[in-house]
Design an enzyme around this catalytic site. Sequence first.
Site, PDB file in Angstrom:
ATOM      1  N   GLY A 171       0.627  -0.961   0.105  1.00  0.00           N
ATOM      2  CA  GLY A 171      -0.167  -0.086  -0.142  1.00  0.00           C
ATOM      3  C   GLY A 171       0.388   1.321  -0.102  1.00  0.00           C
ATOM      4  O   GLY A 171       0.446   1.980   0.348  1.00  0.00           O
ATOM      5  N   ASN A 229      12.450   7.168  -5.932  1.00  0.00           N
ATOM      6  CA  ASN A 229      10.786   6.529  -6.539  1.00  0.00           C
ATOM      7  C   ASN A 229       9.695   7.766  -6.281  1.00  0.00           C
ATOM      8  O   ASN A 229       9.532   7.532  -4.635  1.00  0.00           O
ATOM      9  CB  ASN A 229      10.845   5.531  -7.151  1.00  0.00           C
ATOM     10  CG  ASN A 229       8.953   4.357  -6.887  1.00  0.00           C
ATOM     11  OD1 ASN A 229       8.010   5.348  -6.762  1.00  0.00           O
ATOM     12  ND2 ASN A 229       9.392   3.605  -8.822  1.00  0.00           N
ATOM     13  N   CYS A 261      -1.123   4.579  -9.636  1.00  0.00           N
ATOM     14  CA  CYS A 261      -1.652   5.297  -8.867  1.00  0.00           C
ATOM     15  C   CYS A 261      -3.317   5.480  -9.320  1.00  0.00           C
ATOM     16  O   CYS A 261      -2.911   6.441 -10.385  1.00  0.00           O
ATOM     17  CB  CYS A 261      -0.813   6.442  -8.148  1.00  0.00           C
ATOM     18  SG  CYS A 261       0.286   5.438  -7.254  1.00  0.00           S
ATOM     19  N   LYS A 270       7.857   5.476 -14.715  1.00  0.00           N
ATOM     20  CA  LYS A 270       7.413   3.576 -15.052  1.00  0.00           C
ATOM     21  C   LYS A 270       6.307   3.147 -14.327  1.00  0.00           C
ATOM     22  O   LYS A 270       5.388   3.882 -13.956  1.00  0.00           O
ATOM     23  CB  LYS A 270       8.365   3.485 -12.890  1.00  0.00           C
ATOM     24  CG  LYS A 270       7.875   1.493 -12.965  1.00  0.00           C
ATOM     25  CD  LYS A 270       8.865   1.348 -11.590  1.00  0.00           C
ATOM     26  CE  LYS A 270       8.366   0.103 -11.050  1.00  0.00           C
ATOM     27  NZ  LYS A 270       8.998  -0.319  -9.906  1.00  0.00           N
ATOM     28  N   THR A 285       4.516  -4.536 -10.913  1.00  0.00           N
ATOM     29  CA  THR A 285       3.401  -5.654 -10.533  1.00  0.00           C
ATOM     30  C   THR A 285       2.654  -5.671 -11.151  1.00  0.00           C
ATOM     31  O   THR A 285       1.913  -4.849 -11.696  1.00  0.00           O
ATOM     32  CB  THR A 285       3.848  -5.596  -8.758  1.00  0.00           C
ATOM     33  OG1 THR A 285       2.830  -4.781  -9.146  1.00  0.00           O
ATOM     34  CG2 THR A 285       4.912  -5.966  -8.142  1.00  0.00           C
ATOM     35  N   GLY A 337      13.937  -6.398  -7.763  1.00  0.00           N
ATOM     36  CA  GLY A 337      13.532  -6.326  -7.226  1.00  0.00           C
ATOM     37  C   GLY A 337      13.612  -7.455  -6.156  1.00  0.00           C
ATOM     38  O   GLY A 337      14.279  -6.942  -5.677  1.00  0.00           O
ATOM     39  N   THR A 338      12.390  -8.324  -6.287  1.00  0.00           N
ATOM     40  CA  THR A 338      11.763  -9.268  -5.062  1.00  0.00           C
ATOM     41  C   THR A 338      13.055  -9.964  -4.760  1.00  0.00           C
ATOM     42  O   THR A 338      13.652 -10.910  -3.954  1.00  0.00           O
ATOM     43  CB  THR A 338      11.252 -10.410  -6.190  1.00  0.00           C
ATOM     44  OG1 THR A 338       9.315  -9.357  -6.742  1.00  0.00           O
ATOM     45  CG2 THR A 338      10.189 -11.873  -5.540  1.00  0.00           C
TER      46      THR A 338
HETATM   47  C1  LIG Z   1       7.411  -5.794  -1.122  1.00  0.00           C
HETATM   48  C2  LIG Z   1       7.110  -4.898  -2.730  1.00  0.00           C
HETATM   49  C3  LIG Z   1       7.063  -3.693  -2.400  1.00  0.00           C
HETATM   50  C4  LIG Z   1       7.552  -2.509  -4.496  1.00  0.00           C
HETATM   51  N1  LIG Z   1       7.110  -1.409  -3.665  1.00  0.00           N
HETATM   52  C5  LIG Z   1       6.874  -0.055  -4.576  1.00  0.00           C
HETATM   53  C6  LIG Z   1       7.362   0.930  -4.646  1.00  0.00           C
HETATM   54  O1  LIG Z   1       6.885   1.962  -3.662  1.00  0.00           O
HETATM   55  N2  LIG Z   1       7.218   1.459  -6.051  1.00  0.00           N
HETATM   56  C7  LIG Z   1       7.577   0.946  -7.289  1.00  0.00           C
HETATM   57  O2  LIG Z   1       7.336   1.801  -7.907  1.00  0.00           O
HETATM   58  N3  LIG Z   1       7.614  -0.161  -6.982  1.00  0.00           N
HETATM   59  C8  LIG Z   1       7.495  -0.986  -6.570  1.00  0.00           C
HETATM   60  N4  LIG Z   1       7.223  -2.319  -6.056  1.00  0.00           N
HETATM   61  C9  LIG Z   1       7.497  -3.123  -7.400  1.00  0.00           C
HETATM   62  C10 LIG Z   1       8.794  -3.353  -8.206  1.00  0.00           C
HETATM   63  O3  LIG Z   1       9.787  -1.748  -8.085  1.00  0.00           O
HETATM   64  C11 LIG Z   1       9.386  -3.750  -9.137  1.00  0.00           C
HETATM   65  O4  LIG Z   1       8.981  -2.570  -9.972  1.00  0.00           O
HETATM   66  C12 LIG Z   1       8.524  -5.130  -9.099  1.00  0.00           C
HETATM   67  O5  LIG Z   1       8.083  -6.243  -7.845  1.00  0.00           O
HETATM   68  C13 LIG Z   1       9.313  -6.427 -10.122  1.00  0.00           C
HETATM   69  O6  LIG Z   1       9.889  -6.949  -9.784  1.00  0.00           O
HETATM   70  P1  LIG Z   1      10.649  -8.172  -9.603  1.00  0.00           P
HETATM   71  O7  LIG Z   1       9.795  -8.781 -10.122  1.00  0.00           O
HETATM   72  O8  LIG Z   1      12.192  -8.197  -9.782  1.00  0.00           O
HETATM   73  O9  LIG Z   1      10.765  -7.602  -8.072  1.00  0.00           O
HETATM   74  C14 LIG Z   1       7.321  -3.673  -4.979  1.00  0.00           C
HETATM   75  C15 LIG Z   1       7.795  -4.445  -5.090  1.00  0.00           C
HETATM   76  C16 LIG Z   1       7.230  -5.236  -4.389  1.00  0.00           C
HETATM   77  C17 LIG Z   1       7.782  -6.681  -3.872  1.00  0.00           C
END
Ligand SMILES: Cc1cc2nc3c(=O)[nH]c(=O)nc-3n(C[C@H](O)[C@H](O)[C@H](O)COP(=O)(O)O)c2cc1C
Lengths: 253, 300
Positions: free
Chosen positions: B71, B97, B128, B163, B191, B263-264
Amino acid sequence: MKDVRKINCDGVITSRRKIANNIYHIKIELEERFPIFAYGNFVMVHLKDYMNVLLPRPFSIFRAKNKILELVFKEVGTGTKMIATSILPFNVRVWGPLGNSFPFGKDMLCVAGGLGLIPLYQSIIKRNFKEVFVGFKNIYEAYFVKSLQKRGVIISSDDGSLGERGFVTEIFYQYLKRTNFKGKVVSCGPIGFLKRLWEIEREVGNIETYGSFEKHMACGFGVCLGCAMETPWGFVKVCSDGPVFRLKDVFGE
Amino acid sequence: MSLKVRIGNLELKNPFMPASGTFGSGLEYEDFGNLSELGAIVTKGVSLNPKIGNKPPRICELPGGMLNSIGLENIGIEKFVKVLDELGKYETNVIVNFFGNSLEEYIEVAKILDGHNVVSCLEMNISCPNIKEGGMCFGTDPNMVYTLVKEVKKNIQKDLWVKLTPNAGNLISIARSAEDAGASAIVIANTYTGMKVDVATKRPVLGNIFGGYSGPVIKPITLYHVFCCAKEINVPIIACGGIVTLEDALEYFIVGASAVQVGTANFTNPHILWELIKKMESYLRAENTSLSDLVGSLKI
Ligand SMILES: Cc1cc2nc3c(=O)[nH]c(=O)nc-3n(C[C@H](O)[C@H](O)[C@H](O)COP(=O)(O)O)c2cc1C
Ligand SMILES: Cc1cc2nc3c(=O)[nH]c(=O)nc-3n(C[C@H](O)[C@H](O)[C@H](O)COP(=O)(O)OP(=O)(O)OC[C@H]3O[C@@H](n4cnc5c(N)ncnc54)[C@H](O)[C@@H]3O)c2cc1C
Ligand code: FES
């Protein structure tokens, strides 16, 4: 505990011993020396060769010396089943020590339920407490019983199959009423157990109870915000604000 | 072999950086590696006012991926500026970001970040809801994206990366709008919205009902988005989705990404970015090639 050094390295599970129903003691040989840690700290363990267990799992540090890290865990789901049943040696990645720790002091009481014994066990063995209460579900889920008995620990089981019969929280409660104890109490156990301890603190007054909490975690060191726990004052992060909290700060009025 | 890459006005010492929200402020990773060695630090999304985030449970693991419904919890720009001051000691780019729920909010945060000397460039999260437009997501409508990027860009000097949300379906028109409006780079992608039900209780597992799906399972889908957009736009693309191994990153470079975000995978190995950088160096040496030759080298 900001200045404690953390490691992040590969390790191999080299030994596994079943110590009770579904409960195992394992030794992990790490590539690096495990740093100094405090009671209550935990590690994240990633089963790096298994894609179907994506995220690492948090485990309390049972014991660590040089490059050997020991954990005790219960088989409850996919990840722990994997660790319990896979052929050894078994590759993992480990990072820690993480989180805060139990308060330290003189004449404290200790209450542990089931797996909650793990982060407190070494401290119990060192006789750091005035009195210790450990409760198990039944004799089959009990472990380290002899060494606990040797240190005068008050052992109980929910069904009476070992030690005193009844919930450990109630045995602790009777003790408080008998002795008018004033001071700190450290505890670890399931959420219902912690809630009951808070009710007890509220009723008897004069005690400060600290408990170790659990939430699903992804990172273990405060970056994912996945382990948020609701308190009357807003969210806290169990991994980095905790896992040890004063019960009042979690359940409080 | 040089790993250097230029993205707009920024020079990155290598094309590897964390994805926002999986790396905290960066400071949390001090124990695991030297942050100055990364191509950039990308910080957790920040908004004008603090946000308390969603009701727990906030994460749910699934085979090969995870759902999160954090959130966008954050401390708000006022407090965050102090964290930025601390990041100044690292010799790498600091990408912040940010997000908002209205055009005005976006502009206001962007202006503050633009005025901070530690910030190298801004990364705008457009996944958003736009409160004024009945909560419709900014990032799914090309016209809204154009206006948003244009207006924010008007108010700042620094580079702006946009993004995208993959939930827009057709990312090409969104990426084009962002490029036309002045984005220096396009980050593909955030995501995928998803959910999980506990059949025993018949309840959603996440406190927020749905969340964002990330991790290795999304890689083929995001890779395809990058492939499609790379052919159509001229500004650099920064790929983000499911990277765990060097091979994952290489695939993204080959289809046309100039840099990548991880990311993950930071959760499954806090040292992963540093390992990927090392492996990339060895790869380029072994193959006797350069990053620029690799980018967009797909043979069809
Ligand atoms: C726990 C978590 C928090 C995230 N918070 C943000 C965020 O604050 N802003 C944003 O643009 N993306 C956020 N993301 C998305 C990641 O930056 C990334 O775009 C997405 O996880 C896909 O990459 P990955 O498969 O390598 O995780 C978040 C992802 C995760 C898992
Ligand atoms: C700080 C901390 C210290 C811990 N120390 C120990 C320990 O020393 N020994 C031990 O056996 N366990 C410990 N746990 C719990 C342990 O992390 C979980 O049992 C483990 O993650 C379950 O993994 P799994 O893949 O087997 O279960 P999953 O398949 O993920 O889930 C199976 C069941 O376990 C529950 N569960 C999963 N993860 C957690 C979690 N983090 N907290 C609570 N419930 C969970 C799920 O809700 C589900 O009901 C600790 C947890 C925390 C947060
Ligand atoms: S587990 Fe990631 S913030 Fe606590």
